[in-house]
Design an enzyme around this catalytic site. Structure first.
Site, short mmCIF file in Angstrom:
data_model
loop_
_atom_site.label_atom_id
_atom_site.label_comp_id
_atom_site.label_asym_id
_atom_site.label_seq_id
_atom_site.Cartn_x
_atom_site.Cartn_y
_atom_site.Cartn_z
N CYS A 42 -0.06 98.29 -12.71
CA CYS A 42 -0.19 97.49 -13.92
C CYS A 42 0.96 96.49 -13.97
CB CYS A 42 -0.11 98.43 -15.12
SG CYS A 42 -0.35 97.64 -16.71
N THR A 44 3.02 96.25 -16.25
CA THR A 44 4.17 97.03 -16.74
C THR A 44 4.93 97.65 -15.57
OG1 THR A 44 2.87 97.57 -18.68
CG2 THR A 44 4.83 98.88 -18.32
N HIS A 47 7.05 95.10 -13.94
CA HIS A 47 8.28 94.83 -14.70
C HIS A 47 9.33 95.91 -14.41
CE1 HIS A 47 6.29 91.64 -16.62
NE2 HIS A 47 5.66 92.32 -17.55
N HIS A 67 0.87 104.57 -14.57
CA HIS A 67 0.16 105.19 -15.70
C HIS A 67 -1.36 105.07 -15.60
CE1 HIS A 67 0.92 100.99 -17.03
NE2 HIS A 67 -0.33 101.08 -17.40
N CYS A 97 1.42 109.75 -32.61
CA CYS A 97 1.99 110.88 -33.35
C CYS A 97 0.96 111.59 -34.22
CB CYS A 97 3.17 110.41 -34.20
SG CYS A 97 2.72 109.51 -35.71
N LEU A 179 -5.84 91.21 -15.81
CA LEU A 179 -6.49 91.45 -17.10
C LEU A 179 -7.51 90.37 -17.43
CD1 LEU A 179 -3.50 92.80 -19.19
CD2 LEU A 179 -5.65 93.99 -18.77
N GLU A 199 -7.02 78.41 -15.08
CA GLU A 199 -6.06 79.20 -14.30
C GLU A 199 -5.43 78.30 -13.23
OE1 GLU A 199 -4.65 82.43 -13.86
OE2 GLU A 199 -3.72 81.34 -12.20
N LEU A 266 -4.19 88.29 -26.15
CA LEU A 266 -3.66 89.48 -25.47
C LEU A 266 -2.39 89.18 -24.69
CD1 LEU A 266 -4.18 92.51 -24.74
CD2 LEU A 266 -5.18 91.66 -22.62
N ILE A 291 -4.29 91.45 -30.07
CA ILE A 291 -4.87 92.61 -29.38
C ILE A 291 -3.74 93.42 -28.75
CG2 ILE A 291 -6.50 93.41 -27.61
CD1 ILE A 291 -7.88 91.76 -29.77
ZN LIG Z 1 -1.84 99.48 -17.49
ZN LIG Z 2 1.39 107.56 -35.52
#
Ligand SMILES: [Zn+2]
Ligand SMILES: [Zn+2]
EC number: 1.1.1.103
Length: 349
Positions: A42, A44, A47, A67, A97, A179, A199, A266, A291
């Site tokens: 991903c 992420t 990064h 992930h 949570c 994405l 693009e 996004l 988003i």
């Molecule tokens: Zn991801």
């Molecule tokens: Zn919560």
């Protein structure tokens, strides 16, 4: 089952990562252990690999990266109900949570106490991974692991594209990174026409075409707004989907969307963005959606069914499929250079 496993680990607070051998983790209460069949990189993860400012403030090495995953449950921790050994699963990244104001209103995707799996915990770039049972999503066997691992980013794309009506709508997508490409697939599968993609990278424009974009525009060489107006009889597009995080793309999209049209945002911008709100949003009576994350679990049902329908053109998006983790450095460098769609590591033997 072996006691040791291979994993891509962020070992030091610096650029890169290492392939290491570590103990297979044990699932604690409320957790399950999965054998990873496929996992994908991903933005992420990139990064974290690059160790950018965000990663430096958030990640605490040593930590196993990754992930996005498809795997098989091989052990169930104490107190886990409804998940069994042998279940074929993927994982929602947001660990919520269930108690805050957002969660109590069913808005789990904006839980105020969100922890991120693979960011705040060890992840899935490993042969085995411990996963919170509350984040497990069961897959039908008909979805192959290399598709099932893409459900987390596909969820972002689905929430972006399907935030409003899309069937029979004209669409502008800015940014055809992984994405954005998934967004094109979702828009086409949902009956959007025409799907216009802006693009700058030629490699990505070609991928966009393979996925099903009806028109591609190079924003560095062409006038995006004029091109969109030409294609839409001067009306502009019904829907503008921003995946690039480029301020210029945002402005062009807001100019190219028709009055009373819909906008989904996004892509994350590098900082504050200056926009003519009066003329580009208020007087145009646009509906603008921010988003983030995925609606739990409604988005997952949509993603799973879209994959099962066979209508999502995913294959061109998976540009790199590696057997095992050995070539992880090549994978990350190709991704850094923008020379990939989605990169998948296959661990299925
Ligand atoms: Zn991801
Ligand atoms: Zn919560």
């Amino acid at each position: 089952m072996s006691e040791r496993m291979i994993a891509i680990m962020k070992t030091k607070p610096a650029y890169g990562a290492e392939l290491v051998e570590v103990d297979v983790p044990k699932p604690g209460p409320g957790e399950v252990l999965i054998k990873v069949l496929a996992t994908s990189i991903c933005g992420t993860d990139l990064h974290i690999y690059e160790w950018n400012e965000w990663a430096q403030s958030r990640i605490k090495p040593p930590q196993i990266m990754g992930h996005e995953v498809a795997g098989e449950v091989v052990e169930v921790g104490p107190g886990v109900e409804g998940i069994e050994v042998g279940d074929y699963v993927s994982v929602e990244t947001h660990i919520v949570c269930g108690k805050c104001y957002a969660c109590r209103r069913g808005q789990y995707h904006v839980c105020q106490n969100t922890k991120i799996f693979g960011v705040d915990t060890d992840g899935v770039f490993a042969e085995y991974a411990v996963v919170p049972a509350q984040n497990v999503w069961k897959n039908p066997k008909s979805i192959p692991p290399e598709y099932a691992t893409l459900q987390e980013p596909l969820g972002n794309a689905v929430d972006t594209v399907l935030a409003g009506p899309i069937s029979g709508k004209s669409v502008l997508i800015t940014g055809a990174g992984p994405l954005g490409l998934l967004g094109i697939a979702v828009a086409k599968a949902s009956g959007a026409y025409p799907v216009i993609v802006s693009e700058p990278s030629e490699f990505r424009r070609n991928l966009a075409k393979k996925v099903g974009a009806d028109y591609v525009i190079n924003p560095f060489e062409e006038d995006v707004v004029k091109e969109v107006m030409d294609i839409t009889d001067g009306n502009g597009v019904d829907v503008f989907l921003e995946f690039s995080g480029a301020p210029k793309a945002l402005e062009q999209g807001l100019q190219a969307v028709t009055p009373a049209g819909r906008v989904s945002l996004l892509g994350l911008f590098p900082g504050k963005v200056s926009i003519d709100f009066n003329n580009l949003i208020i007087f145009k009576a646009l509906t603008v959606y921010g988003i983030t994350g995925r609606h739990l679990w409604e988005t997952w049902y949509t993603v799973s069914r879209l994959l099962q329908s066979g209508k999502l053109n995913i294959d061109p998006i998976i540009t790199h499929k590696y057997k095992g983790f050995d070539k992880y450095e090549e994978a990350f460098e190709l991704m850094r250079a923008g020379k990939t769609g989605k990169v998948v590591f296959m661990l299925k033997d």
